[in-house]
Scaffold this active site. Sequence first.
Site, mmCIF file in Angstrom:
data_model
loop_
_atom_site.group_PDB
_atom_site.id
_atom_site.type_symbol
_atom_site.label_atom_id
_atom_site.label_comp_id
_atom_site.label_asym_id
_atom_site.label_seq_id
_atom_site.Cartn_x
_atom_site.Cartn_y
_atom_site.Cartn_z
ATOM 1 N N HIS A 157 0.806 -1.237 0.000
ATOM 2 C CA HIS A 157 0.000 0.000 0.000
ATOM 3 C C HIS A 157 0.831 1.276 0.000
ATOM 4 O O HIS A 157 0.278 2.368 -0.147
ATOM 5 C CB HIS A 157 -0.945 0.022 1.204
ATOM 6 C CG HIS A 157 -2.007 -1.021 1.137
ATOM 7 N ND1 HIS A 157 -2.861 -1.139 0.062
ATOM 8 C CD2 HIS A 157 -2.352 -2.026 1.992
ATOM 9 C CE1 HIS A 157 -3.694 -2.158 0.258
ATOM 10 N NE2 HIS A 157 -3.397 -2.715 1.418
ATOM 11 N N HIS A 216 -6.432 -6.959 -0.944
ATOM 12 C CA HIS A 216 -6.496 -5.527 -1.245
ATOM 13 C C HIS A 216 -5.648 -5.172 -2.460
ATOM 14 O O HIS A 216 -4.601 -5.778 -2.687
ATOM 15 C CB HIS A 216 -6.012 -4.705 -0.044
ATOM 16 C CG HIS A 216 -6.750 -4.989 1.223
ATOM 17 N ND1 HIS A 216 -6.302 -5.893 2.154
ATOM 18 C CD2 HIS A 216 -7.918 -4.501 1.682
ATOM 19 C CE1 HIS A 216 -7.161 -5.943 3.166
ATOM 20 N NE2 HIS A 216 -8.167 -5.112 2.903
HETATM 21 C C1 SP5 Z 1 -1.334 -5.272 3.643
HETATM 22 C C2 SP5 Z 1 -2.798 -5.225 3.950
HETATM 23 O O1 SP5 Z 1 -3.478 -6.243 3.855
HETATM 24 N N1 SP5 Z 1 -3.288 -4.064 4.381
HETATM 25 C C3 SP5 Z 1 -4.665 -3.947 4.655
HETATM 26 C C4 SP5 Z 1 -5.051 -2.593 5.117
HETATM 27 C C5 SP5 Z 1 -6.540 -2.564 5.268
HETATM 28 N N2 SP5 Z 1 -7.057 -1.358 5.801
HETATM 29 C C6 SP5 Z 1 -8.474 -1.435 5.788
HETATM 30 C C7 SP5 Z 1 -9.161 -0.238 6.291
HETATM 31 C C8 SP5 Z 1 -10.671 -0.354 6.240
HETATM 32 C C9 SP5 Z 1 -11.229 -1.197 7.315
HETATM 33 N N3 SP5 Z 1 -12.588 -0.910 7.574
HETATM 34 C C10 SP5 Z 1 -13.487 -2.034 7.626
HETATM 35 C C11 SP5 Z 1 -13.290 -2.962 8.772
HETATM 36 C C12 SP5 Z 1 -13.549 -4.388 8.369
HETATM 37 N N4 SP5 Z 1 -13.242 -5.326 9.381
HETATM 38 ZN ZN ZN Z 2 -4.503 -6.992 2.260
#
Ligand code: SP5
Ligand code: ZN
Length: 349
Positions: free
Chosen positions: A165, A203
């Site tokens: 990311h 993601h």
């Molecule tokens: C490397 C990697 O997998 N990073 C993931 C970062 C995810 N960030 C997510 C942010 C949004 C979360 N909101 C929803 C909650 C669901 N459990």
């Molecule tokens: Zn991820």
Amino acid sequence: MRAVVSPKHRLHHPEHEVSFGVRAPALEIPARAEAIAAALADDGGFDVQPPTEHGVAPIEAVHDPAMIRFLSGFWDAWERAGYTTREAFPDSMLHPAVREGMGPSPEPAGPLGRLGYWCFETMTAVGPGSYEAARAAVDVELTAADLVLSGEHAAYGLCRPPGHHAPRAAFGGYCFFNNAAVATQYLAELTGEPVAVLDVDYHHGNGTQQIFYARPDVLYVSLHGHPDRAYPYFAGYQDETGAGDGMGTTLNLPLPAQTTEAEYLEALDRALGAVAAFGGSLLVVSLGMDTFGLDPYSDFMITTQGYAEMGRRVAAAGRRMVILQEGGYFVPKLGENVVAWLRGAEPRA
Ligand code: SP5
Ligand code: ZN
């Protein structure tokens, strides 16, 4: 298969993340890497080694040196400024519209302003050991790349914190330095060959895509939850195909909720078709296990056996592979899933 593992990931041990304004227990925790390392050891089929130090130059080849400087000095500056929290989050981030028509913002002097200048979201706690852990993850990834450059067909780097990311000049999404991008640039420089990146984390790897968006010699291909519903929301759409000389060297395959294993593997075959059509012999895999049916982020239905099949299909592309850990947050099955993928990818008699 040879695997590179460092205990220094433990220096980054976030307690919380902030998700839609709610402070929640951190998901990107040391137990993830401990579970994977234990599964590699238990399996017996892996030759595990520590990383060698590669210095900061390979990171500077990909990231803004000012961001590296910020991360290296942040914790001291935070404490010197009188904050007493165990970890830090920004409260104001540099939204592009704030400076519209005014030219770029200067980097603020105070640590809280600087944190919002470099970090783009609220899930990535920065603590006293975060920088050292992120540096170690780069050493892990580059050591795995060295193994492949010296003749191994494939090598695995247990990177933690993850990386995909982080774009050139920001960090977030649990990522500080973009491990896959640093490895890709390193391989491209040392071999002069084109390099393909296949990103199978749940993601979209917005950082990796951004870093190589205009590069004709790096292919970025990703399968991921559609950004209409899934983080990182602002990248990963199908019509993002590259820019300038890199036109056509980005391929996004955003997938709907409830994607089945069969549907996922079909999309993987499309991705591998694009890899096969691209030149060179090197493949960097951003391996995320957050596509697993039980993962807190997943709305796909991938099983442990599915990971073995994924590994088989990716290996059948016949490329030399640097396989780097990204996400995966269902810790009880994380080690088993990584081992299934890597074992699946082993050359068959
Ligand atoms: C490397 C990697 O997998 N990073 C993931 C970062 C995810 N960030 C997510 C942010 C949004 C979360 N909101 C929803 C909650 C669901 N459990
Ligand atoms: Zn991820």
